[in-house]
Structure formats: C-alpha cells, structure tokens
Design a protein around this motif. Structure first.
Motif, PDB file in Angstrom:
ATOM      1  N   LEU A 235     -24.140 -36.822  95.963  1.00  0.00           N
ATOM      2  CA  LEU A 235     -23.409 -36.771  94.706  1.00  0.00           C
ATOM      3  C   LEU A 235     -23.779 -35.461  94.026  1.00  0.00           C
ATOM      4  O   LEU A 235     -24.930 -35.034  94.089  1.00  0.00           O
ATOM      5  CB  LEU A 235     -23.822 -37.916  93.782  1.00  0.00           C
ATOM      6  CG  LEU A 235     -23.440 -39.335  94.167  1.00  0.00           C
ATOM      7  CD1 LEU A 235     -24.090 -40.318  93.199  1.00  0.00           C
ATOM      8  CD2 LEU A 235     -21.932 -39.510  94.136  1.00  0.00           C
ATOM      9  N   ALA A 236     -22.820 -34.851  93.378  1.00  0.00           N
ATOM     10  CA  ALA A 236     -23.134 -33.640  92.627  1.00  0.00           C
ATOM     11  C   ALA A 236     -22.158 -33.528  91.473  1.00  0.00           C
ATOM     12  O   ALA A 236     -20.944 -33.652  91.667  1.00  0.00           O
ATOM     13  CB  ALA A 236     -23.024 -32.412  93.522  1.00  0.00           C
ATOM     14  N   PHE A 237     -22.690 -33.317  90.285  1.00  0.00           N
ATOM     15  CA  PHE A 237     -21.823 -33.137  89.123  1.00  0.00           C
ATOM     16  C   PHE A 237     -21.444 -31.674  88.990  1.00  0.00           C
ATOM     17  O   PHE A 237     -22.238 -30.776  89.283  1.00  0.00           O
ATOM     18  CB  PHE A 237     -22.534 -33.598  87.850  1.00  0.00           C
ATOM     19  CG  PHE A 237     -22.284 -35.043  87.549  1.00  0.00           C
ATOM     20  CD1 PHE A 237     -21.189 -35.428  86.786  1.00  0.00           C
ATOM     21  CD2 PHE A 237     -23.122 -36.021  88.043  1.00  0.00           C
ATOM     22  CE1 PHE A 237     -20.947 -36.757  86.522  1.00  0.00           C
ATOM     23  CE2 PHE A 237     -22.892 -37.360  87.783  1.00  0.00           C
ATOM     24  CZ  PHE A 237     -21.796 -37.734  87.007  1.00  0.00           C
ATOM     25  N   HIS A 238     -20.230 -31.485  88.557  1.00  0.00           N
ATOM     26  CA  HIS A 238     -19.778 -30.134  88.274  1.00  0.00           C
ATOM     27  C   HIS A 238     -20.475 -29.665  87.001  1.00  0.00           C
ATOM     28  O   HIS A 238     -20.576 -30.419  86.035  1.00  0.00           O
ATOM     29  CB  HIS A 238     -18.256 -30.143  88.074  1.00  0.00           C
ATOM     30  CG  HIS A 238     -17.655 -28.790  87.998  1.00  0.00           C
ATOM     31  ND1 HIS A 238     -17.619 -28.071  86.837  1.00  0.00           N
ATOM     32  CD2 HIS A 238     -17.092 -28.010  88.949  1.00  0.00           C
ATOM     33  CE1 HIS A 238     -17.038 -26.909  87.076  1.00  0.00           C
ATOM     34  NE2 HIS A 238     -16.712 -26.840  88.350  1.00  0.00           N
ATOM     35  N   PRO A 239     -20.970 -28.427  86.960  1.00  0.00           N
ATOM     36  CA  PRO A 239     -21.746 -27.999  85.799  1.00  0.00           C
ATOM     37  C   PRO A 239     -20.943 -27.923  84.506  1.00  0.00           C
ATOM     38  O   PRO A 239     -21.521 -27.976  83.429  1.00  0.00           O
ATOM     39  CB  PRO A 239     -22.270 -26.621  86.205  1.00  0.00           C
ATOM     40  CG  PRO A 239     -21.422 -26.193  87.340  1.00  0.00           C
ATOM     41  CD  PRO A 239     -20.950 -27.426  88.029  1.00  0.00           C
ATOM     42  N   LYS A 240     -19.617 -27.828  84.614  1.00  0.00           N
ATOM     43  CA  LYS A 240     -18.850 -27.658  83.374  1.00  0.00           C
ATOM     44  C   LYS A 240     -17.992 -28.869  83.044  1.00  0.00           C
ATOM     45  O   LYS A 240     -18.019 -29.370  81.932  1.00  0.00           O
ATOM     46  CB  LYS A 240     -17.941 -26.428  83.481  1.00  0.00           C
ATOM     47  CG  LYS A 240     -18.740 -25.142  83.483  1.00  0.00           C
ATOM     48  CD  LYS A 240     -17.819 -23.949  83.380  1.00  0.00           C
ATOM     49  CE  LYS A 240     -18.610 -22.668  83.518  1.00  0.00           C
ATOM     50  NZ  LYS A 240     -18.033 -21.771  84.506  1.00  0.00           N
ATOM     51  N   PHE A 241     -17.231 -29.309  83.997  1.00  0.00           N
ATOM     52  CA  PHE A 241     -16.336 -30.424  83.733  1.00  0.00           C
ATOM     53  C   PHE A 241     -17.106 -31.721  83.946  1.00  0.00           C
ATOM     54  O   PHE A 241     -18.138 -31.733  84.574  1.00  0.00           O
ATOM     55  CB  PHE A 241     -15.121 -30.370  84.655  1.00  0.00           C
ATOM     56  CG  PHE A 241     -14.495 -29.007  84.707  1.00  0.00           C
ATOM     57  CD1 PHE A 241     -14.129 -28.358  83.546  1.00  0.00           C
ATOM     58  CD2 PHE A 241     -14.294 -28.374  85.921  1.00  0.00           C
ATOM     59  CE1 PHE A 241     -13.553 -27.105  83.586  1.00  0.00           C
ATOM     60  CE2 PHE A 241     -13.720 -27.120  85.973  1.00  0.00           C
ATOM     61  CZ  PHE A 241     -13.349 -26.480  84.802  1.00  0.00           C
ATOM     62  N   GLY A 242     -16.583 -32.784  83.430  1.00  0.00           N
ATOM     63  CA  GLY A 242     -17.285 -34.050  83.593  1.00  0.00           C
ATOM     64  C   GLY A 242     -17.081 -34.687  84.954  1.00  0.00           C
ATOM     65  O   GLY A 242     -17.322 -35.864  85.136  1.00  0.00           O
ATOM     66  N   SER A 243     -16.658 -33.888  85.900  1.00  0.00           N
ATOM     67  CA  SER A 243     -16.319 -34.453  87.197  1.00  0.00           C
ATOM     68  C   SER A 243     -17.493 -34.384  88.150  1.00  0.00           C
ATOM     69  O   SER A 243     -18.435 -33.631  87.932  1.00  0.00           O
ATOM     70  CB  SER A 243     -15.133 -33.689  87.775  1.00  0.00           C
ATOM     71  OG  SER A 243     -15.453 -32.330  87.857  1.00  0.00           O
ATOM     72  N   PHE A 244     -17.428 -35.151  89.186  1.00  0.00           N
ATOM     73  CA  PHE A 244     -18.471 -35.062  90.190  1.00  0.00           C
ATOM     74  C   PHE A 244     -17.882 -35.213  91.585  1.00  0.00           C
ATOM     75  O   PHE A 244     -16.784 -35.734  91.754  1.00  0.00           O
ATOM     76  CB  PHE A 244     -19.579 -36.091  89.950  1.00  0.00           C
ATOM     77  CG  PHE A 244     -19.157 -37.524  90.075  1.00  0.00           C
ATOM     78  CD1 PHE A 244     -18.603 -38.190  88.990  1.00  0.00           C
ATOM     79  CD2 PHE A 244     -19.332 -38.215  91.261  1.00  0.00           C
ATOM     80  CE1 PHE A 244     -18.227 -39.515  89.095  1.00  0.00           C
ATOM     81  CE2 PHE A 244     -18.961 -39.547  91.375  1.00  0.00           C
ATOM     82  CZ  PHE A 244     -18.405 -40.192  90.284  1.00  0.00           C
ATOM     83  N   ALA A 245     -18.654 -34.731  92.538  1.00  0.00           N
ATOM     84  CA  ALA A 245     -18.218 -34.809  93.922  1.00  0.00           C
ATOM     85  C   ALA A 245     -19.071 -35.844  94.641  1.00  0.00           C
ATOM     86  O   ALA A 245     -20.251 -35.988  94.343  1.00  0.00           O
ATOM     87  CB  ALA A 245     -18.370 -33.453  94.593  1.00  0.00           C
ATOM     88  N   SER A 246     -18.462 -36.555  95.538  1.00  0.00           N
ATOM     89  CA  SER A 246     -19.221 -37.472  96.376  1.00  0.00           C
ATOM     90  C   SER A 246     -18.959 -37.108  97.831  1.00  0.00           C
ATOM     91  O   SER A 246     -17.850 -36.725  98.192  1.00  0.00           O
ATOM     92  CB  SER A 246     -18.802 -38.919  96.097  1.00  0.00           C
ATOM     93  OG  SER A 246     -17.479 -39.133  96.542  1.00  0.00           O
ATOM     94  N   GLY A 247     -19.991 -37.206  98.617  1.00  0.00           N
ATOM     95  CA  GLY A 247     -19.848 -36.905 100.038  1.00  0.00           C
ATOM     96  C   GLY A 247     -20.309 -38.104 100.840  1.00  0.00           C
ATOM     97  O   GLY A 247     -21.375 -38.665 100.570  1.00  0.00           O
ATOM     98  N   GLY A 248     -19.524 -38.503 101.793  1.00  0.00           N
ATOM     99  CA  GLY A 248     -19.830 -39.732 102.506  1.00  0.00           C
ATOM    100  C   GLY A 248     -20.039 -39.542 103.993  1.00  0.00           C
ATOM    101  O   GLY A 248     -19.773 -38.473 104.552  1.00  0.00           O
ATOM    102  N   GLY A 249     -20.488 -40.608 104.596  1.00  0.00           N
ATOM    103  CA  GLY A 249     -20.698 -40.621 106.033  1.00  0.00           C
ATOM    104  C   GLY A 249     -19.401 -40.450 106.811  1.00  0.00           C
ATOM    105  O   GLY A 249     -19.420 -40.181 108.011  1.00  0.00           O
ATOM    106  N   ASP A 250     -18.277 -40.624 106.126  1.00  0.00           N
ATOM    107  CA  ASP A 250     -16.991 -40.452 106.796  1.00  0.00           C
ATOM    108  C   ASP A 250     -16.585 -38.983 106.870  1.00  0.00           C
ATOM    109  O   ASP A 250     -15.517 -38.674 107.371  1.00  0.00           O
ATOM    110  CB  ASP A 250     -15.902 -41.256 106.065  1.00  0.00           C
ATOM    111  CG  ASP A 250     -15.848 -40.948 104.575  1.00  0.00           C
ATOM    112  OD1 ASP A 250     -16.746 -40.229 104.097  1.00  0.00           O
ATOM    113  OD2 ASP A 250     -14.930 -41.432 103.903  1.00  0.00           O
TER     114      ASP A 250
END
Lengths: 483, 353
Positions: free
Chosen positions: B263-278
């Motif tokens: 998981l990683a949050f974007h430093p500016k926007f309130g969004s985040f990225a998720s990375g999965g086993g898929d």
C-alpha cells in the motif's frame, strides 16, 4: 428461427423507433431502460451517487447539496455536454439533432444492408431486391398509358399464338419496372419524404445500389460481373460516400453501429461481424453484418477488391479514424458504455472502473446499470448478486455497503479465537462467494515463510540454528548478535 | 492520448525478490530498493530510455527486508534477516549497525519530524533510536505480537501485527520516552490499540500523508481504511473493500483471492495505491471510496510500491509471490522494478480537493 433472423436485421422503422440517448447516442430497447441509463450515466451525482432525472435537476442538486456547479453532463459526447438542453428520456431532443440521428440511422441501415447483400450475394429480405426499388419510380400518365398499350399489344400477340411467349425480355422486365411501390414494403419512401435533408444521400444511394446490383439480375449472366461493369456505372457510388457519410462522420455523430458497418466496407466482404473495427456489435441496436454463409461464386465477384477500393475512396480509413469514433473512445464514458472495446485496454487501462470490471465480471462493477441494460437487451435476467467493490461513495451509509459492515461488526463480535474465526470466515465466504486464497497462513507472513528457506536463511554469528527463532525463546537470545 | 512511455523498467533490477522500494525525500528520481539477494540498490531513475541507472549496491550479510531514507538523500537505513538495523552512507557505502534485534528485522521507518528511527522485528519488539542525540542508545518497546508492517505520519506510528492487532503510537510521547528511558526496555502503552477491521493477517499498513488515518491490507484480498480520530463519527467512516481477486478459471463462481502486499499513499492527493499478488496495481480514492484506476497486470506479484516525494512517479516492485504450500521460492530472474510516470491528475480522485 425466423424471428431470430429478423432480430438480426431489424428493418428501418424498428431502428428509427428505438429510443436513444441524446447525450451518448446509444440506443435502447425500451424507454424505461433509456431513462435508467440516463440516470446512471449522465444524471448521477458524482459526489453522493444520487440519480437525478434531468441535467437541470442534477445541477440544482449539486448546487444545493454540494455547493458546486455542474458545468457539463458526464459521459456525454463532446458536442452534447451542454446543460441548456433539458432532456428526459426522448423528450427535449432538439429537432435538428433528432433529424440528424434519424438520418444517420437510415444511412447506416442501408449501408449495412448493402454490405450484407454484397457479402452474401443474397437479395435483400422481403421485396427489397438488391435496391432496385429503392428509388420510387414515378410514371407519368402518358408513360403508363404507353406501357398499357405495349402490354395490350403483347397480350394480343400472345392471344394470337405468338411463339415468343412470356420469356421475352419485355415480359421479364415489366415486373421490375412496374413494381417499385410494391417492393417498397420497407418504409423507404416515407423516410425519404420525411427527412428532406437526406434526399440527396438517399437518391445517391439508390443509384449506387442500382448500378451495383442490376447486372446480376439480368437474365443472361455472362462472365464475371466485375468485368462486365463499365466504370461509369460506379460514378454514383463514388460520389455517394463523401456526400452522405463523411459529413456525418465529421460531425462525430456516428455511433457504434454504423461505423461498424462502415469498416466492414473497407475490409474484405467476408468479414465476420465482431471484428469490424473493434467496435461493439450489439445486435438489437443496429444490424450487424450478416452471419450468413458467403456465396463466393455470386457475392464475392460482384464487387472486385479494386472496385471496392474505388468505390470507397470517399471515406478514407485514416480520415475516419481521426475524426470519427476512435478518437472519442478515449472518453471513459464511451468505453464504459461499449465494453467490447477492449483492444485499447490491452495496453493499459486509463479509465477507472469500467472496462476491466466489465470484462472480468459485472459483480465487481460499482455501477452495474450498464451491465443490466446490456443483459436486458440480450434477454438475460440480471443476476441480483452484483456486489459493488466499493460502495458508490455514500459516506454516511458506509454500513449499508455489503463489505465493510460485516467486517466491522464481526471483528467486534468475534475475538481472536482462531477456529471460530475460520469457521465464520468459511460461512461467510459460502454465503458470499467461494474463494480460494493464494496465501492463507494466519500465523506466518510470506516473508517469514521465505526466511525459513535455506536459500534465504541467515545463521547469526556463533549460532547453528536458522535465524528464525520462535518468539517465545527470544528473550534468551536477544542481544547475542552484536556487531 | 496517453504517451507510450508511461512506464519503464529498471534495466538492472535486483537478482532476487524485492522487499521494499523507497524514493528519496528530496529527489523524485532517487530510488532505494532492498532485495532478498542481500543487497540494497540505489538507482537514479532519471534516464528513462536507458531504464534508469544503478548508482550503487550495498551488500549485506543476509536478505534485506526493508530500507528507508534518513535525514537526507545520502543517508539510508536498512533492516534485514541478519537481525540488524544498519545505517548506510550512500555516498561512501559505509555501514553502521544501529541496533540488533533478536530476530530478523521486518521493517524500518524514519521520522524526519522527530529524528526518530524505528525498527520492528519478529522478536516482537520495536526499537526507537533518537538520532538527534547520537550518544543515546535505542530504547525498546515490546509488542504483544509479531509486527508485520510499520507506517508513520508526521505525528503517529502505526504498527500492524499478527493476531490482527494494530497499535498506534504518538511519536511525541515515544520520542520523549526515548530521550528519558535511554536504552531500557519500556512498556510504553500505545495511544490506541485496535483490532484490524480485516479478518485475516495484516499484510501492509500505510498512513495518509495528511495524518488523518491509515489503510491496512490483508492476505485475503481486502483493504481497510480507518481514521485516527477515535470519535464515533470518525470511526463510523471506516470501511473495507475487496480487491485483488479474480474469478477462478477452474471453479465456477469461485474467486482466487490474492494477498494485498503493498500500500502506498500519494503524497499530495488523498489517494493510495494497492499492489496485490495478482500483479495488479490499483489506485483508490480513500475519501470518495472509489477506484480511480487500475493498471495493466504486471508479470508477477506486486511486492512493493512507493510514490516519489512529488507524486510524479510510482515505483512498482514485481517478483513472484509466495504462495500456499510452496516448498521452494526464488525470485531470481523474475524480479522487475517498474517506474510509472503519472500524469498530473492520474492519481487524483474526482472527490479529492
């Protein structure tokens, strides 16, 4: 089977009668579906997900509830984004837009029909024999009288025992000449009259088709028709696309169905429908190219490839792609509305929640109205299971969303009793959907598992055991690894 | 519309699985990668044509499980299977052992605001180093369970542990404690103790850059978003959702559920990225609860993610994921690091302001 066949090639009235969406030019089986489409795609508040009835309603809602101004209608075609037109279902569509739409449908329809006939070599369904009757022939009373006289003369001849009989060319020609009206079971003339603006197109088309199809019906079929067509006959055909079609394209008014037909044009006549230009092919909306077997002996030579090319110099492929639909497919609305457009996705998906979800199953689609609509059109009952991955943004109703609520509740109810938990989990997953976990160890993380492998294991100085020590023994060893 | 080169692959990736990726705090093209191949790699990702440049690699005694930047772009800390937390001078390559745990060290984070280095180990301890006071040794906090992931904001530290425990510490109090306790083992009570809203083992935790809350992910294809504020109103806002699942091609109606590794949050926007086993990376709008976009599948499981400090790049560490019942594992030859360049608004949710 007959009914189904007909479904594949609805006639032009059916097409014209279909409700369609002003904002995206998509057409629907039913007005109700159109309205729900508009509510879901164009009049939905992006903040709270509320579906309003009209763009004006949405604008007021945004203004009052979220203190924002709506500037354009979501997911709409570039020239239809304005709020000034009040649309509800089919109501409120400006006359000129409606006419353009109808014209487009008609030209698209005949285009497709011509394609179909060329591809299959079949005469058109019903009385529409190869378009010969496309142009209603008006005979002046004088002509009629003259023909009557001729007819009478022939009758008299026959009665007199003439041996030429009814095989004379004149005899054969007469039905063709006489019967345009009867051939026009299809509503072509009304369309023509009703939409004056397109008369040029239609007329051009008619002559095009005539040039095209008359020869095969000439009784002595001599030699390959391709060579028997003198070039001049194609002039009308050539002039037709620039006049009728290209204009439409440049205005960006063409929708999925018609370019589909169009691109069939550019390829070899034996194309199968789904490959046409990568555009979706939804049978009920516009007829696809026929699934009928090709008849090479008749159909294919009717238009030799070079002639095809010649005829369709008008709408060149490149030009069409640049100002036609391919450009607009970038619009996420379009790609979500037309899911089969997955080639673009193959590279990477730039749009949020549409293509992938639709491809991998509607259950994951947050907004599955589109899917429901598609299924309704296909006559399938929508599965009521559609579980949104993320609730459509209703902050206050978070607990109403299927996923978070059970989790939150359950985690509070069940403590850390593992077997019970697993049981619960199993029960729940059965209730929801069977799942297969790629990694399901509740005790050790994948890293810990990997750390145990000889490949990665680390033996600290002076130790013979692997690095991963049970936590219970740890206080004893802590601090022995000093560097 | 989108340019062709929206992402590129580092030409010289680690030779084995990636454990962590970190962009430098002051440079959007300086990237640290820690790997199971016992090295920490430092890349300059500026030259996209050449697939980035490997500036240096730093050898360790054992697989490196985590890495982070320190006070500046030339200081890094690593945590590894050799139980040690090390400081690496990226210029000289000099390595200094900061402390030793009693088991492999899973995570390491550095708080600029408090000059605090915090490491967590499978010996169920946290080590706090007050770096503003070089003479002081670290203090230790014992945890009730094995920590799996750490994340911090400017004021808080979130520790995700096994048994679905989550502790939240306030850095101001821990840093006070560290300066006082100086080297002792303390039983600092966390500011908040929570139970994960996810039913399965927590895989990753990431805090919102605005200090409002955090997201956790589990091995069972789910992500939860929660808020720090303990008020019932804020707690009612928490939610969880399913992701990183695919229909099983064999079983009808069965989903294959992948762990959400990163998981990683974007430093500016309130969004985040998720990375999965898929092998999928998805961007989510934490506030609007919507998926912003999902990228094309990577060839293997996504092990780590990191946004650059300016939010312009997203680094994606890809290597085979460890699966149930796997006897042998190797990320050799299958490990890649991709740098994705984000357009201005690519990670910006509609609702984000």
């Amino acid at each position: 089977m007959v009914g189904k066949k007909k479904r594949n090639h609805p006639d032009v009235e059916e097409l014209l009668a279909r409700p369609w969406c002003y904002y995206c030019e998509r057409d629907f089986d039913d007005l109700k579906i159109l309205i729900s489409h508009q509510k879901a795609k164009h009049f939905k508040c992006e903040r709270c997900g509320r579906r309003l009835n009209t763009a004006g309603g949405l604008s007021v809602h945004m203004n009052q509830v979220h203190k924002e101004t709506l500037t354009s209608v979501d997911n709409s075609l570039p020239n239809r984004q304005g709020l000034e037109v009040e649309i509800f279902g089919m109501e409120g569509i400006p006359e000129d837009v409606a006419q353009a739409h109808n014209q487009r449908i008609i030209t698209g329809f005949y285009q497709q029909e011509a394609d179909r006939q060329r591809a299959t070599g079949n005469p058109g369904p019903g009385g529409q024999v190869g378009g010969q009757s496309k142009k209603p022939k008006f005979e002046s009373p004088a002509e009629l009288k003259k023909r009557l006289a001729e007819h009478k003369a022939r009758k008299a001849e026959q009665a007199a025992g003439g041996s030429s009989g009814d095989n004379t060319p004149g005899g054969q020609n007469s039905p063709l000449g006489q019967s345009p009206a009867s051939f026009n079971a299809s509503p072509y003339p009304p369309a023509q009259n009703g939409y004056g603006a397109q008369q040029d197109t239609v007329a051009g088309y008619g002559s095009f088709a005539q040039g095209q199809y008359q020869p095969p019906y000439q009784p002595p079929f001599s030699g390959p028709p391709g060579s028997s067509f003198p070039p001049p006959q194609y002039q009308p055909g050539q002039s037709f696309p620039p006049g009728g079609f290209q204009q439409g394209f440049q205005q960006g008014q063409f929708r999925a169905g018609s370019p589909g037909g169009f691109s069939g044009y550019q390829g070899p006549p034996s194309h199968t429908p789904p490959q046409h230009g990568g555009l979706p092919n939804r049978p009920p909306s516009l007829p696809a190219a026929p699934g009928l077997p090709q008849r090479p002996s008749f159909g294919a030579p009717a238009v030799a490839p070079h002639q095809m090319q010649q005829m369709h110099q008008g709408p060149p492929q490149g030009g069409w792609q640049s100002n036609g639909w391919n450009g607009q497919n970038q619009n996420s609305a379009m790609s979500s509305a037309y899911p089969p457009h997955t080639q673009g996705y193959g590279d990477y998906s730039t749009n949020a929640s549409s293509v992938d979800d639709l491809v991998s199953g509607a259950a994951r689609e947050a907004d599955d109205i589109d899917e429901i609509i598609r299924m309704a059109e296909a006559g399938i009952k929508p599965p009521k299971k559609g579980e949104p991955t993320l609730a459509p943004a209703q902050a206050t109703e978070a607990s109403a969303t299927p996923t978070p609520a059970p989790d939150a509740v359950k985690t509070e109810v069940e403590k850390t009793d593992t077997p019970e938990k697993l049981e619960q989990a199993e029960k729940k997953s059965k209730k929801e959907k069977a799942t297969k976990m790629i990694y399901s160890d509740a005790e050790f993380s994948p890293e810990e598992r990997m750390a145990k492998m000889p490949r990665y294991a680390f033996v600290p100085d002076g130790k013979t055991e692997t690095a991963l020590v049970d936590t219970t023994t740890l206080p004893g060893v802590a601090g022995t690894v000093d560097a | 519309m989108a340019p062709a080169a929206i992402q590129f692959e580092l030409s010289d990736p680690p030779t084995d699985a990636v454990s962590s990726l970190k962009f430098a705090p002051n440079s959007p093209t300086r990237l640290l990668v820690s790997s199971w191949d016992k090295h920490v790699y430092l890349y300059d990702t500026q030259d996209q044509e050449a697939g980035g440049k490997l500036i240096e690699k730093y050898e360790h005694r054992a697989p490196v499980l985590d890495v982070c930047f320190g006070a500046d772009d030339n200081e890094a800390f690593s945590a590894g299977m050799d139980w040690q937390v090390k400081k690496i001078n990226l210029e000289t390559g000099e390595q200094t052992v900061m402390s030793a745990h009693g088991a492999p060290v899973k995570s390491v984070v550095y708080s600029k605001e408090h000059s605090l280095l915090i490491s967590s180990s499978w010996d169920s301890t946290l080590h706090f180093h007050d770096l503003s006071n070089p003479s002081a040794t670290h203090s230790t906090i014992t945890l009730p369970a094995k920590p799996h992931s750490l994340s911090l904001t400017s004021s808080k530290l979130v520790v995700a542990m096994s048994s679905r425990l989550v502790h939240i510490y306030q850095l101001s109090s821990t840093s006070l404690l560290t300066s006082q306790a100086n080297g002792s083992v303390t039983e600092l009570q966390p500011w908040q103790q929570r139970e994960s809203s996810l039913k399965f083992m927590t895989r990753a935790v990431a805090c919102m850059p605005n200090d409002d809350g955090y997201a956790t992910s589990s091995i069972e294809g789910r992500v939860a978003v929660e808020w720090f504020d303990p008020s019932p109103e804020s707690q009612a806002r928490k939610y969880a959702f399913k992701c990183h699942r695919q229909p099983d091609p064999e079983g009808e109606g069965t989903d294959i559920v992948y762990p959400v590794n990163a998981l990683a949050f974007h430093p500016k926007f309130g969004s985040f990225a998720s990375g999965g086993g898929d092998g999928v990376v998805a961007l989510w709008d934490a506030v609007a609860k919507r998926r912003i976009r999902q990228y094309q599948k990577y060839p293997a499981s996504v092990a780590a993610l990191c946004f650059s400090s300016d939010g312009k790049y997203l680094a994606v560490g890809v290597c085979p994921g460890f699966e149930n019942g796997q006897e042998d594992y190797s990320g050799e030859g299958a490990t890649h690091v991709y740098i994705r360049e984000l357009s201005e608004t690519e990670a910006k949710g509609k609702g984000a302001k």
